[in-house]
Design a protein around this motif. Structure first.
Motif, PDB file in Angstrom:
ATOM      1  N   THR A 135       0.868  -1.252   0.078  1.00 32.38           N
ATOM      2  CA  THR A 135      -0.088   0.024   0.008  1.00 32.38           C
ATOM      3  C   THR A 135       0.815   1.434  -0.162  1.00 32.38           C
ATOM      4  O   THR A 135       0.760   2.265  -0.653  1.00 32.38           O
ATOM      5  CB  THR A 135      -1.018   0.112   1.252  1.00 32.38           C
ATOM      6  N   VAL A 136       1.968   1.192   0.749  1.00 32.90           N
ATOM      7  CA  VAL A 136       2.781   2.417   0.707  1.00 32.90           C
ATOM      8  C   VAL A 136       3.566   2.438  -0.585  1.00 32.90           C
ATOM      9  O   VAL A 136       3.759   3.612  -0.962  1.00 32.90           O
ATOM     10  CB  VAL A 136       3.917   2.137   1.893  1.00 32.90           C
ATOM     11  N   ALA A 137       3.938   1.368  -1.131  1.00 33.51           N
ATOM     12  CA  ALA A 137       4.756   1.574  -2.378  1.00 33.51           C
ATOM     13  C   ALA A 137       4.066   1.844  -3.446  1.00 33.51           C
ATOM     14  O   ALA A 137       4.286   2.423  -4.439  1.00 33.51           O
ATOM     15  CB  ALA A 137       5.720   0.094  -2.746  1.00 33.51           C
ATOM     16  N   ALA A 138       2.760   1.365  -3.415  1.00 34.69           N
ATOM     17  CA  ALA A 138       1.919   1.694  -4.702  1.00 34.69           C
ATOM     18  C   ALA A 138       1.263   3.044  -4.676  1.00 34.69           C
ATOM     19  O   ALA A 138       1.148   3.694  -3.706  1.00 34.69           O
ATOM     20  CB  ALA A 138       0.766   0.766  -4.852  1.00 34.69           C
ATOM     21  N   PRO A 139       1.240   3.615  -5.872  1.00 27.21           N
ATOM     22  CA  PRO A 139       0.482   5.080  -6.162  1.00 27.21           C
ATOM     23  C   PRO A 139      -0.938   4.841  -5.651  1.00 27.21           C
ATOM     24  O   PRO A 139      -1.700   3.886  -5.981  1.00 27.21           O
ATOM     25  CB  PRO A 139       0.682   4.992  -7.610  1.00 27.21           C
ATOM     26  N   ALA A 140      -1.478   5.967  -5.144  1.00 32.09           N
ATOM     27  CA  ALA A 140      -2.736   6.014  -4.736  1.00 32.09           C
ATOM     28  C   ALA A 140      -3.649   5.748  -5.863  1.00 32.09           C
ATOM     29  O   ALA A 140      -3.645   6.357  -7.021  1.00 32.09           O
ATOM     30  CB  ALA A 140      -2.933   7.151  -3.931  1.00 32.09           C
ATOM     31  N   ALA A 141      -4.552   4.700  -5.765  1.00 31.35           N
ATOM     32  CA  ALA A 141      -5.608   4.474  -6.651  1.00 31.35           C
ATOM     33  C   ALA A 141      -6.968   5.186  -6.334  1.00 31.35           C
ATOM     34  O   ALA A 141      -7.196   5.296  -5.361  1.00 31.35           O
ATOM     35  CB  ALA A 141      -5.946   2.947  -6.783  1.00 31.35           C
ATOM     36  N   PRO A 142      -7.665   5.313  -7.276  1.00 29.27           N
ATOM     37  CA  PRO A 142      -9.008   6.050  -7.293  1.00 29.27           C
ATOM     38  C   PRO A 142      -9.623   5.235  -6.304  1.00 29.27           C
ATOM     39  O   PRO A 142     -10.003   3.935  -6.638  1.00 29.27           O
ATOM     40  CB  PRO A 142      -9.611   6.406  -8.461  1.00 29.27           C
ATOM     41  N   ALA A 143     -10.391   5.739  -5.519  1.00 28.41           N
ATOM     42  CA  ALA A 143     -11.330   4.814  -4.575  1.00 28.41           C
ATOM     43  C   ALA A 143     -12.645   4.605  -5.477  1.00 28.41           C
ATOM     44  O   ALA A 143     -13.265   5.455  -5.972  1.00 28.41           O
ATOM     45  CB  ALA A 143     -11.679   5.695  -3.095  1.00 28.41           C
ATOM     46  N   ALA A 144     -12.896   3.237  -5.296  1.00 24.12           N
ATOM     47  CA  ALA A 144     -14.210   2.802  -5.883  1.00 24.12           C
ATOM     48  C   ALA A 144     -15.485   3.125  -5.091  1.00 24.12           C
ATOM     49  O   ALA A 144     -15.304   3.651  -3.818  1.00 24.12           O
ATOM     50  CB  ALA A 144     -14.215   1.550  -6.198  1.00 24.12           C
ATOM     51  N   ALA A 145     -16.565   3.096  -5.514  1.00 18.65           N
ATOM     52  CA  ALA A 145     -17.670   3.475  -4.736  1.00 18.65           C
ATOM     53  C   ALA A 145     -17.701   2.426  -3.427  1.00 18.65           C
ATOM     54  O   ALA A 145     -17.593   1.282  -3.637  1.00 18.65           O
ATOM     55  CB  ALA A 145     -18.985   3.063  -5.457  1.00 18.65           C
ATOM     56  N   GLY A 146     -17.996   2.934  -2.349  1.00 18.18           N
ATOM     57  CA  GLY A 146     -17.934   2.025  -1.157  1.00 18.18           C
ATOM     58  C   GLY A 146     -16.509   2.022  -0.533  1.00 18.18           C
ATOM     59  O   GLY A 146     -16.314   1.578   0.508  1.00 18.18           O
ATOM     60  N   GLY A 147     -15.452   2.576  -1.142  1.00 22.60           N
ATOM     61  CA  GLY A 147     -14.061   2.916  -0.586  1.00 22.60           C
ATOM     62  C   GLY A 147     -13.409   1.539  -0.600  1.00 22.60           C
ATOM     63  O   GLY A 147     -13.753   0.657  -1.509  1.00 22.60           O
TER      64      GLY A 147
END
Length: 638
Positions: free
Chosen positions: A548-560
């Protein structure tokens, strides 16, 4: 030919080698197992069958012991509520459903519990239990359970039902949603049932194992169970009447007419009530029932051996044989025994071999745990529901038992703290310890004493205490026999035959080695079912956090959810025993199992760490128990 000191050392070394070999076998079991499949559905059904014991660890031989004296079987039943043919299991098959009308709402709730845990929101599950609790209270469940005429079968059933509902109420929401207060009616029913059985009002070995089974071939008609009516039994005038179980014609028993000699095998049994009710959960409890069955002879044999020890001391004292042990117990009651000291010694040796055989059978039964229960399924889906309210960070202040205890001086509700279910709550091994003279110390002894005094059925705990308080332990009897044999040889007196004394010391060594083997096996199970899954889950959580720390932030889907949710879902799919993803349109409960599998920081793994469900630090608790077991072999001196 008399044994020399060198022979004694060789024999002791052989016993230690056998015990070490058993431990090595248990530690190596995981190494020979095949790797689990990555598919969640397939992994949840994988079972690793325990290998047979090595050839050099065979069950002790010897002829069967004589039948138990009638006074021993009578004492077991009248004083301790123990049927010599069933050991610490109930004298009768457990009730499938209570016949007490006021228990009906709670019985209906536990019948629906598994479905609620799988398909309802925690708030809805708790609401249903709360409503059942209120209905039971209005029907007078507390008063009914305090009526001494209900008998032990009904009391045990009520404790089983109330304890399961209480733990489901507390833990159904996972680590983020732990209930800290039980509903009033349920709490009062649980307290009353615990008092009737003589144990703490909490889920324990007594309520989750001893009375949580029925014979699969004798499942009663559900409609008959629903319409059964309660018939009060006459008040029990003493412990014998209270403990005999009785045969309540109205109460629904799984198979009250089954012959006593029919064995209880896990494959032939059905779990009465569970939580998520998976095959793994059922096997975990039912193989433990079979283990109790394997040790059923222990109470009778141990009591008979200790009576022999007292009789031996009296006989030797009467013959003028000077031994410190004999003089210490010269006033002990030998029951008017007319048998010779040598006959007493040989009878005890035969009974000790029976004890050793029972312990070996218990060990092999324990080794079959992974035939039907995977370690990961146990750790994530079964174990969280067994947690207690003591030594548990998820309930640091304990649990409020409704309005049963009122308020403290500061106006806050009084809380209670009870340990969770623990193998130490079984009376089998503690009875062997007490009879053989195996003394534990420190925090381990304190915990075992607590389990004995507060978590076993009251009469069973008293049995263990009385064994420990006997004038002579089995190790004392061995010392007596060896000293008397030596005295006879030097003085020419006819006290104890040297060969008989040797038979007794060998039988004692066999029993102690078998007990050590059982403890080694239990440590192997603890490692496989608690420590190793815990290590895997921690590693998976750390890897997920790192990703999670290493990966780029992904757009949150509906519901998180985002990347962390995806990583945890992958971890779930790779986890043996994991449940398949929920189908679209269904509501999935946030059970402790799913909270752990999700790898969230609030995981319930933090509530137990490297501890058992009883709240002890596993390794530091179990190792001294084995050391004390081995130390008692020092009594053997030829």
């Amino acid at each position: 030919m008399p044994w020399t000191q060198r022979d004694a050392l060789v024999a002791a070394a052989a016993c230690a080698a056998v015990a070490a070999g058993v431990a090595l076998w248990w530690r190596s079991r995981g190494a020979v197992a095949t790797k689990p499949s990555s598919g969640a559905a397939e992994a949840s059904r994988r079972r690793r069958k325990a290998p047979p014991l090595p050839d050099w660890v065979s069950a002790p031989g010897g002829p069967d012991p004589p039948a138990l004296p009638e006074d021993v079987t009578a004492t077991l039943k009248a004083k301790y509520g123990i049927d010599a043919r069933r050991g610490f299991l109930p004298p009768e098959d457990p009730l499938v459903r209570s016949a007490i009308p006021a228990m009906a709402p709670l019985e209906d709730a536990i019948a629906a519990l598994t479905d609620m845990l799988h398909h309802s929101d925690p708030a809805d599950t708790r609401l249903a239990i709360d409503q059942a609790s209120e209905a039971a209270a209005e029907a007078g469940v507390e008063e009914a359970l305090r009526d001494p005429s209900i008998g032990q079968p009904e009391a045990r059933r009520a404790l089983h039902v109330a304890a399961h509902l209480a733990n489901a109420f507390v833990w159904c929401g996972g680590a983020d949603d732990v209930a800290t207060r039980l509903p009033n009616g349920l709490a009062r029913a649980l307290i009353a049932a615990g008092e009737a059985v003589g144990t703490h009002p909490a889920l324990s070995h007594c309520s989750s194992v001893l009375v949580n089974w029925r014979r699969s071939a004798a499942i009663p008609d559900a409609a008959a169970a629903q319409t059964a009516t309660h018939t009060a039994r006459p008040a029990a005038p003493d412990a014998a009447a209270a403990a005999d179980g009785g045969a309540s014609g109205a109460a629904v028993s799984a198979a009250s007419d089954c012959p006593d000699e029919e064995p209880l095998r896990a494959k032939d049994l059905t779990m009465l009530n569970g939580f998520l009710n998976s095959p793994d959960e059922a096997w975990f409890f039912l193989i433990t029932v079979e283990l109790e069955w394997a040790g059923r002879c222990l109470p009778g044999q141990l009591l008979a051996i200790l009576r022999n020890a007292s009789a031996l001391a009296n006989a030797l004292s009467a013959k003028g044989v000077a031994t410190s042990a004999a003089s210490r117990g010269a006033a002990a009651d030998d029951g008017g025994s007319a048998v010779t000291p040598t006959e007493l010694v040989r009878d005890s040796a035969l009974r000790l071999h029976a004890v050793a055989r029972a312990l070996y059978q218990m060990t092999t039964t324990l080794g079959r745990m992974n035939e039907g229960c995977s370690p990961d399924a146990f750790y994530t889906s079964v174990r969280p529901f067994l947690a207690g309210s003591s030594a548990n960070p998820a309930l640091p202040g304990g649990l409020i038992y409704g309005d049963a205890d009122g308020l403290d001086a500061s106006g806050k509700p009084v809380t209670r703290q009870y340990f969770g279910g623990s193998a130490a709550q079984s009376s089998l091994v503690q009875s062997v310890d007490a009879a053989l003279g195996i003394a534990h110390s420190g925090s381990g002894r304190e915990f075992l004493d607590t389990m004995r005094d507060a978590y076993m059925p009251g009469l069973h705990g008293q049995f263990v205490r009385d064994l420990a308080a006997s004038p002579f332990s089995v190790s004392d009897a061995v010392s007596l026999a060896l000293a008397a044999a030596s005295s006879s040889k030097s003085s020419g007196a006819d006290a104890v035959d040297e060969a008989a004394a040797k038979e007794l010391s060998e039988a004692f060594a066999a029993a102690v080695s078998a007990l050590d083997g059982f403890r080694a096996g239990h440590m192997g199970i603890v490692s496989e079912y608690i420590l190793e899954p815990q290590s895997r889950l921690r590693k998976a959580a750390a890897e997920a956090e790192a990703a999670t720390v290493a990966a780029p932030a992904a757009p949150a889907a509906a519901g998180g959810g985002g990347a962390a949710a995806a990583s945890s879902a992958d971890a779930v799919a790779a986890s043996p025993g994991a449940a398949p993803p929920a189908e679209a349109g269904t509501t999935t409960i946030s059970t402790p199992a799913r909270a752990k599998r999700a790898g969230a920081g609030s995981s319930l793994s933090n509530t137990s760490g490297g501890k058992g469900t009883g709240g002890t630090d596993i390794v530091t608790f179990l190792m001294p128990l084995r050391e004390a077991t081995r130390a008692v072999l020092d009594v053997i001196r030829w």
